[in-house]
Motif scaffolding. Structure first.
Motif, PDB file in Angstrom:
ATOM      1  N   GLY A 113       0.796  -1.217   0.000  1.00  0.00           N
ATOM      2  CA  GLY A 113       0.000   0.000   0.000  1.00  0.00           C
ATOM      3  C   GLY A 113       0.825   1.260   0.000  1.00  0.00           C
ATOM      4  O   GLY A 113       0.288   2.356  -0.130  1.00  0.00           O
ATOM      5  N   LEU A 114       2.149   1.100   0.166  1.00  0.00           N
ATOM      6  CA  LEU A 114       3.025   2.264   0.098  1.00  0.00           C
ATOM      7  C   LEU A 114       2.857   3.009  -1.222  1.00  0.00           C
ATOM      8  O   LEU A 114       2.842   4.230  -1.267  1.00  0.00           O
ATOM      9  N   PHE A 115       2.761   2.271  -2.319  1.00  0.00           N
ATOM     10  CA  PHE A 115       2.754   2.893  -3.635  1.00  0.00           C
ATOM     11  C   PHE A 115       1.333   3.232  -4.078  1.00  0.00           C
ATOM     12  O   PHE A 115       0.462   2.370  -4.141  1.00  0.00           O
ATOM     13  N   MET A 116       1.109   4.511  -4.343  1.00  0.00           N
ATOM     14  CA  MET A 116      -0.182   4.986  -4.814  1.00  0.00           C
ATOM     15  C   MET A 116      -0.199   4.892  -6.337  1.00  0.00           C
ATOM     16  O   MET A 116       0.244   5.807  -7.032  1.00  0.00           O
TER      17      MET A 116
ATOM     18  N   GLY B 234       3.415   4.700  -9.950  1.00  0.00           N
ATOM     19  CA  GLY B 234       3.141   4.825  -8.529  1.00  0.00           C
ATOM     20  C   GLY B 234       4.167   5.711  -7.868  1.00  0.00           C
ATOM     21  O   GLY B 234       5.195   6.051  -8.449  1.00  0.00           O
ATOM     22  N   PHE B 235       3.892   6.113  -6.631  1.00  0.00           N
ATOM     23  CA  PHE B 235       4.843   6.914  -5.885  1.00  0.00           C
ATOM     24  C   PHE B 235       4.723   6.576  -4.409  1.00  0.00           C
ATOM     25  O   PHE B 235       3.708   6.070  -3.941  1.00  0.00           O
ATOM     26  N   VAL B 236       5.788   6.842  -3.682  1.00  0.00           N
ATOM     27  CA  VAL B 236       5.773   6.706  -2.231  1.00  0.00           C
ATOM     28  C   VAL B 236       6.673   7.787  -1.653  1.00  0.00           C
ATOM     29  O   VAL B 236       7.716   8.120  -2.210  1.00  0.00           O
ATOM     30  N   CYS B 237       6.234   8.348  -0.539  1.00  0.00           N
ATOM     31  CA  CYS B 237       7.014   9.348   0.173  1.00  0.00           C
ATOM     32  C   CYS B 237       7.663   8.678   1.377  1.00  0.00           C
ATOM     33  O   CYS B 237       6.972   8.108   2.216  1.00  0.00           O
TER      34      CYS B 237
ATOM     35  N   LEU C  41       9.079   6.803 -17.132  1.00  0.00           N
ATOM     36  CA  LEU C  41       9.246   8.039 -16.396  1.00  0.00           C
ATOM     37  C   LEU C  41      10.557   8.706 -16.807  1.00  0.00           C
ATOM     38  O   LEU C  41      11.519   8.031 -17.173  1.00  0.00           O
ATOM     39  N   TRP C  42      10.573  10.025 -16.734  1.00  0.00           N
ATOM     40  CA  TRP C  42      11.802  10.770 -16.979  1.00  0.00           C
ATOM     41  C   TRP C  42      12.036  11.695 -15.783  1.00  0.00           C
ATOM     42  O   TRP C  42      11.089  12.275 -15.250  1.00  0.00           O
ATOM     43  N   SER C  43      13.289  11.836 -15.387  1.00  0.00           N
ATOM     44  CA  SER C  43      13.581  12.729 -14.268  1.00  0.00           C
ATOM     45  C   SER C  43      14.845  13.520 -14.546  1.00  0.00           C
ATOM     46  O   SER C  43      15.697  13.106 -15.343  1.00  0.00           O
ATOM     47  N   ALA C  44      14.956  14.662 -13.900  1.00  0.00           N
ATOM     48  CA  ALA C  44      16.138  15.511 -14.015  1.00  0.00           C
ATOM     49  C   ALA C  44      16.433  16.099 -12.646  1.00  0.00           C
ATOM     50  O   ALA C  44      15.513  16.529 -11.943  1.00  0.00           O
TER      51      ALA C  44
ATOM     52  N   SER D 261       7.654   4.952  -9.457  1.00  0.00           N
ATOM     53  CA  SER D 261       7.861   3.679 -10.137  1.00  0.00           C
ATOM     54  C   SER D 261       6.937   3.559 -11.333  1.00  0.00           C
ATOM     55  O   SER D 261       5.833   4.119 -11.347  1.00  0.00           O
ATOM     56  N   ALA D 262       7.405   2.821 -12.349  1.00  0.00           N
ATOM     57  CA  ALA D 262       6.597   2.504 -13.532  1.00  0.00           C
ATOM     58  C   ALA D 262       7.268   1.346 -14.246  1.00  0.00           C
ATOM     59  O   ALA D 262       8.466   1.406 -14.536  1.00  0.00           O
ATOM     60  N   HIS D 263       6.507   0.275 -14.509  1.00  0.00           N
ATOM     61  CA  HIS D 263       7.070  -0.915 -15.145  1.00  0.00           C
ATOM     62  C   HIS D 263       8.299  -1.383 -14.342  1.00  0.00           C
ATOM     63  O   HIS D 263       8.196  -1.663 -13.158  1.00  0.00           O
TER      64      HIS D 263
END
Length: 280
Positions: A27-30, A73-76, A110-113, A50-52
């Motif tokens: 349940g951490l990941f929404m 998904g995401f988790v803080c 996902l892409w991040s910088a 997260s993705a794939h």
């Protein structure tokens, strides 16, 4: 601000500080997906997206680009704050489209910088300006232009922090096409010629036309015309600028040439198109 003036933005949201305990397990990941695209700046805290098969750790100063339709998904892990802009890629201004080209060649990720302190401050100020414009009741063309410039600034900061890793994967021909696309999107509203662009890349015009057409599907000249028409359509829909002014702003040397190309491409005059789409 009216829906017309907001144009490419669908919503702007700030995170509320929150975190989740480890005993929540999965349940951490929404996890979710959405029809709009998303650009998020982490202002504080830490977490993961997260993705794939991706799992990206993010913290203060990170910009995350999430294409539409991508289940993610995401988790803080440490209470975080952030600012998310949800937008429609198909409606973003012309130069902004170029800045997304690399990411949307591989849309299912996902892409991040990671921004340094100065760029992070600049990005936050630009997003705050965009947020004020979004909530403002002002509907002038100047307010639209300020929102466009603020969004473009954030994309430039994002683009220059991820472009080096991406360009290393490109072949020589693909790198040339990428540079030509960059030049076209940056200067489409000026009297550029394909001959001039080819010369700057030490190519004959016919060779550039061949490489570009094979990679993109249309000739460089037609790409410029298409880009000008698409940008004109955005301005017709999202602003109240005079048609003659739009014609000049997108790079046509005469109103008659603009009308001719617009009718050829769209099937109706600019005024008819505006009446059909401005309130949508």
């Amino acid at each position: 601000m009216s829906d017309m003036a907001r144009g490419f933005i669908t919503s702007i949201e700030r995170f509320k500080p929150h975190t989740f305990q480890a005993e929540q397990g999965e349940g951490l990941f929404m996890s979710h997906s959405h029809e709009h695209d998303e650009l998020t700046l982490i202002l504080g805290g830490e977490g993961y997206y997260s993705a794939h098969d991706q799992n990206i750790k993010v913290s203060e100063g990170d910009l995350i680009l999430i294409p539409s339709g991508l289940h993610h998904g995401f988790v803080c892990t440490e209470p975080w704050t952030g600012l998310s802009v949800h937008f429609l890629y198909a409606k973003v201004p012309a130069y902004c489209q170029y800045l997304f080209l690399n990411a949307y060649q591989k849309p299912h990720r996902l892409w991040s910088a990671r921004l340094d302190a100065d760029d992070r401050s600049w990005a936050e100020m630009s997003l705050s300006r965009l947020e004020r414009g979004w909530h403002s009741e002002e509907t002038s063309d100047n307010s639209y232009d300020l929102m466009r410039i603020a969004f473009e600034t954030v994309l430039l900061l994002f683009h220059r922090n991820v472009v080096v890793a991406q360009d290393a994967e490109l072949s020589s021909d693909k790198r040339i096409v990428q540079e030509v696309l960059k030049e076209i999107h940056r200067n489409y509203n000026t009297p550029i010629t394909i001959h001039e662009i080819a010369s700057r890349h030490y190519l004959s015009e016919s060779m550039l036309r061949k490489k570009f057409s094979e990679a993109v599907g249309v000739s460089p000249k037609q790409y410029v015309i298409n880009l000008r028409i698409e940008e004109a359509k955005r301005l017709l829909r999202q602003t109240g600028k005079a048609i003659e002014f739009i014609s000049s702003e997108v790079g046509f040397t005469s109103s008659s040439r603009f009308y001719e190309q617009f009718v050829k491409s769209v099937g109706v005059t600019p005024l008819e198109w505006r009446k059909q789409h401005q309130d949508k």
